[in-house]
Design an enzyme around this catalytic site. Structure first.
Site, PDB file in Angstrom:
ATOM      1  N   LYS A  14       0.835  -1.218   0.000  1.00 12.96           N
ATOM      2  CA  LYS A  14       0.000   0.000   0.000  1.00 12.96           C
ATOM      3  C   LYS A  14       0.858   1.251   0.000  1.00 12.96           C
ATOM      4  O   LYS A  14       0.550   2.228  -0.681  1.00 12.96           O
ATOM      5  CB  LYS A  14      -0.903   0.022   1.239  1.00 12.96           C
TER       6      LYS A  14
ATOM      7  N   ASP B  80       6.999   3.174   6.190  1.00 18.71           N
ATOM      8  CA  ASP B  80       6.282   3.686   5.015  1.00 18.71           C
ATOM      9  C   ASP B  80       6.542   5.167   4.791  1.00 18.71           C
ATOM     10  O   ASP B  80       6.482   5.640   3.655  1.00 18.71           O
ATOM     11  CB  ASP B  80       4.784   3.432   5.149  1.00 18.71           C
TER      12      ASP B  80
ATOM     13  N   GLN C 237     -13.406  -9.681  -4.328  1.00 17.78           N
ATOM     14  CA  GLN C 237     -14.849  -9.480  -4.129  1.00 17.78           C
ATOM     15  C   GLN C 237     -15.204  -9.483  -2.649  1.00 17.78           C
ATOM     16  O   GLN C 237     -15.962  -8.636  -2.163  1.00 17.78           O
ATOM     17  CB  GLN C 237     -15.629 -10.573  -4.857  1.00 17.78           C
TER      18      GLN C 237
ATOM     19  N   LYS D 275     -15.315  -8.303 -14.615  1.00 18.40           N
ATOM     20  CA  LYS D 275     -15.950  -9.099 -13.565  1.00 18.40           C
ATOM     21  C   LYS D 275     -15.821  -8.406 -12.213  1.00 18.40           C
ATOM     22  O   LYS D 275     -16.787  -8.286 -11.449  1.00 18.40           O
ATOM     23  CB  LYS D 275     -15.322 -10.492 -13.495  1.00 18.40           C
TER      24      LYS D 275
ATOM     25  N   CYS E  76      26.248   5.375  12.332  1.00 23.22           N
ATOM     26  CA  CYS E  76      25.815   5.299  13.721  1.00 23.22           C
ATOM     27  C   CYS E  76      26.654   4.272  14.488  1.00 23.22           C
ATOM     28  O   CYS E  76      27.797   4.538  14.820  1.00 23.22           O
ATOM     29  CB  CYS E  76      24.320   4.994  13.789  1.00 23.22           C
TER      30      CYS E  76
ATOM     31  N   HIS F 208      22.321   9.413  10.389  1.00 22.58           N
ATOM     32  CA  HIS F 208      21.750   8.421   9.468  1.00 22.58           C
ATOM     33  C   HIS F 208      21.473   9.085   8.117  1.00 22.58           C
ATOM     34  O   HIS F 208      20.321   9.465   7.826  1.00 22.58           O
ATOM     35  CB  HIS F 208      20.459   7.844  10.046  1.00 22.58           C
TER      36      HIS F 208
ATOM     37  N   GLU G  58      21.090   7.858   5.310  1.00 19.50           N
ATOM     38  CA  GLU G  58      20.188   7.087   4.443  1.00 19.50           C
ATOM     39  C   GLU G  58      18.774   7.665   4.428  1.00 19.50           C
ATOM     40  O   GLU G  58      18.031   7.482   3.455  1.00 19.50           O
ATOM     41  CB  GLU G  58      20.149   5.616   4.879  1.00 19.50           C
TER      42      GLU G  58
END
Length: 552
Positions: A17, A71, A191, A222, A378, A516, A518
Site C-alpha cells: 500500500k 512507510d 470481491q 468481472k 551510527c 543516518h 540514508e
C-alpha cells in the site's frame, strides 16, 4: 479543505500500500500539485521507537525527530515534500491524546467513547497533517476486517459523509492471486474484501488489483460488476521488477486522471521525465559492484530498508548496479573476516546492544587494514572508533559503555558519563534513563575543510538526521587524533563528534558518521556520501581506475 485520498488494503498485509500510494502521489506531484501523505497505524504503541527491528522493521526518523513507520520512508523517497510527526499517527497516539484531554476535563465530565471522541481525534489529526496542500493521501495500516483498524475506518467514513465525494475518495488495494495449478487469476478474494469494506459503510472508488500476472480485461469487468467500481477505475498493479516503474504504470492506466476528475483538481500535464531517468539508469547500468552490509538484523532486511535503498540510489547516480550481500555480524565474530572476502565495499549500519558488536569491530578492522572502502553509520561509526582505539592507538580494552560499563577506555558513552563540569568520568547507574540523551531528528554539523567528508558534500555545513544515545567520548579526542584518526565533522557548538575518517594517504575511502544519511537519500537525487562510497567501490573493483565514467 484539502481533498483526501484514503488508501486501504484487503485480503492480506504486505501488498505494498505504501509504495502504491507513494507512486500515485509522485504522479500527482509531477502534474504540478502540492502533495502530502500520512500514515494511520492501528497498533497501540505510541510510535515504533521501542519495537523490535525483527518484528517491525526499520524505524524511520523525520526532520523533527519523530520515530515513525518505514512507510514514511517510501513517501519521502517518492515525493519532494519533507514529512513530520504529524504525518504518522498510531492508535496509541490517538488514545494518549484523548486520555490527556479527559484528565484535563475537556469533555465536561461526559463518558468518553470511541464514537465520537476517538474518531473526532483521528479526524483532527488528519486535518492537522493535510491542511494547506492541493491533495493528500492517507494510508490506513493493516487490512480491512482487522479489529484494530475499525476506529480509523469509521473516521474516514465520517469524513467522506461530511465532505462529500468530491473532497474525499477511497482507493482500495487488494490481492488477485494467481493459482498456478489452475493457470488462473482468482477474483473472489477481491470481491470478499470489497464486501467487507462495504459492510462498514465504505464503497471504494478505485481498486488497485495486486497480482503476479497482468489483469485481463475480462477479469477487470468481472471485478467491476461485483464491486460496483467503474471498470476504468479497476487498476492492474502487477508485480514489477523495478518499483520505480510504478508511477509510469499507473499513469499509463489513467489512475491520476481518475483522481483528478473525481476530486475536481486543477492540474497540469504529467512530466515523469525524472522518473524515466531513474528507471533508465536502473535498467541500463554500465557497471556493477557488490557491497557487504554487516548488520545485526540482516535476516529481516526491512530493518535496513533505507540503507539498502540509499546504496542503490548511490549506484543510480553513476549507472551502477549495486548488489547487496547481507552479512550477519555474529557470523564475522564466529567465522572470522574471511566471510568479507570478494566484496567491493563494506557498510556497517546502525543498531543497539552488545550482540554482534564485536563482529562490527572486526569488520571495521578488516576494511581499514585491507584498504576496502568502508562506510560506517551510527553504530558503524562507533565500531570504527573502537577498532582504531584498540588496534592503532593502543588503548587496550577500549569499548562503548553500552556494552562494557567497566571498560578502562570508554571511547563511546552517554554524554552524562563523560561530559561533566569537572571533566571527570561519571559512570551510568543502572537506574539512569536510557532515553535521556537520545538525539533525534535533523541537526546541523560543521565539516572540516580538506577532508574526505568535505569533498563528498562540497559544503561547510550540512544537516543530517540522528537517532542514537551514545556519543564519541571527547576525553579521547586528542589521543586518537594524534594516532591518525581524522575528526572531519562536529556539531555546530563543537561539542559532539559527527564524522571520523582516515586520510586518503592511509586509505582510499574510509568514512563513518554518527547520523543516518540514508534517511535523506532519494532515487532522483541520491546522497553525496552514498554516491562517493559506491564510486570508491567501483574504483577498487577496477583496480584503482574506473572502467567507465559515471553518467549522472
Amino acid at each position: 479543505m484539502t481533498p483526501l485520498i484514503f488508501v486501504t488494503g484487503g485480503v492480506v498485509s504486505s501488498l505494498g500500500k505504501g509504495i502504491a500510494a507513494a507512486s500515485l502521489a509522485a504522479i500527482l506531484e509531477a502534474r504540478g500539485l502540492r502533495v502530502t501523505m500520512m500514515k494511520l497505524d492501528p497498533y497501540i504503541n505510541v510510535d515504533p521507537g521501542t519495537m523490535s527491528p525483527f518484528q517491525h522493521g526499520e524505524v524511520y526518523v523525520t526532520d523533527d525527530g519523530a520515530e515513525t513507520d518505514l512507510d514514511l520512508g517510501h513517501y519521502e523517497r517518492y515525493l519532494r515534500n519533507r514529512l513530520s510527526r504529524k504525518n504518522s499517527v498510531t492508535t496509541g497516539r490517538i488514545y494518549e491524546n484523548v486520555i490527556r484531554k479527559e484528565r484535563r476535563g475537556e469533555y465536561l465530565g461526559g463518558t468518553v467513547q470511541v464514537i465520537p471522541h476517538i474518531t473526532d481525534e483521528i479526524k483532527r489529526c488528519i486535518v492537522e497533517a493535510t491542511e494547506g496542500y492541493d491533495v493528500a493521501l492517507v494510508e490506513i495500516g493493516g487490512t480491512v476486517g482487522d479489529i484494530e483498524s475499525l476506529p480509523f475506518l469509521e473516521a474516514i467514513r465520517q469524513i467522506r459523509t461530511e465532505r462529500g465525494p468530491d473532497k474525499a475518495i477511497f482507493m482500495h488495494l487488494t490481492l488477485v492471486p494467481w493459482i498456478a495449478a489452475a493457470g488462473e487469476l482468482k477474483t473472489k478474494p477481491t470481491q470478499h474484501s470489497v464486501k467487507e469494506l462495504r459492510s462498514i459503510g465504505i464503497q471504494p472508488d478505485i481498486l488497485l488489483c495486486r497480482s503476479e500476472q497482468p489483469l485481463p480485461d475480462s477479469e477487470r469487468r468481472k471485478i467491476a460488476l461485483f464491486t460496483n467500481v467503474p471498470e476504468r477505475a479497476v487498476i492492474s498493479a502487477v508485480d514489477l521488477p523495478n518499483i520505480y516503474r510504478m508511477p509510469e504504470r499507473f499513469h499509463d492506466q489513467g489512475l491520476d486522471d481518475i483522481v483528478i476528475d473525481r476530486l475536481r483538481l486543477q492540474a497540469g500535464p504529467c512530466d515523469l521525465s525524472e522518473w524515466d531517468a531513474v528507471v533508465d539508469a536502473s535498467e541500463h547500468p554500465v557497471d556493477e559492484v557488490t557491497i557487504g552490509v554487516v548488520g545485526k538484523y540482516v535476516d529481516h532486511q526491512d530493518a535496513y530498508k533505507s540503507v539498502g535503498e540509499a546504496l542503490k540510489h548511490g549506484g543510480l547516480r553513476q549507472r551502477t548496479k549495486v548488489n547487496l550481500k547481507w552479512l550477519e555480524s555474529t557470523d564475522v565474530e564466529e567465522q572470522g573476516a574471511s566471510v568479507l572476502d570478494g566484496i567491493d565495499g563494506i557498510l556497517v549500519p546502525g543498531g543497539f546492544g552488545d550482540r554482534g558488536f564485536e563482529g562490527k569491530v572486526l569488520t571495521a578492522q578488516f576494511a581499514r587494514e585491507q584498504g576496502v572502502p568502508y562506510f560506517g553509520i551510527c553504530y558503524g561509526m562507533q565500531a570504527a572508533v573502537v577498532d582504531y582505539a584498540r588496534h592503532v592507538a593502543g588503548l587496550e580494552g577500549a569499548n562503548s559503555t553500552e556494552n562494557d560499563k567497566a571498560s578502562p577506555h570508554p571511547v563511546i558513552g552517554l554524554i552524562t558519563e563523560w561530559r561533566t563540569a569537572t571533566g571527570e568520568v561519571e559512570r551510568r547507574s543502572e537506574e539512569s534513563d536510557l532515553g535521556g540523551t537520545m538525539r533525534l531528528g535533523l541537526q546541523e554539523q560543521r565539516i572540516k575543510p580538506g577532508t574526505l567528508a568535505h569533498a563528498m558534500y562540497g559544503k561547510d555545513i550540512v544537516g543530517e538526521r540522528h537517532r542514537h544515545r551514545y556519543e564519541f567520548n571527547n576525553r579521547y579526542l586528542n589521543q586518537l587524533e594524534n594516532a591518525g584518526l581524522v575528526f572531519s565533522a562536529k556539531s555546530m557548538d563543537e561539542t559532539l563528534v559527527e564524522m571520523v575518517e582516515l586520510s586518503q594517504d592511509k586509505h582510499p575511502w574510509f568514512l563513518a558518521c554518527q547520523a543516518h544519511p540514508e534517511f535523506l537519500s532519494t532515487p532522483r537525487d541520491g546522497h553525496p556520501l552514498f554516491v562517493g562510497f559506491i564510486r570508491a567501490a567501483r574504483e577498487r573493483k577496477a583496480g584503482g581506475k574506473l572502467l567507465k565514467e559515471a553518467i549522472a
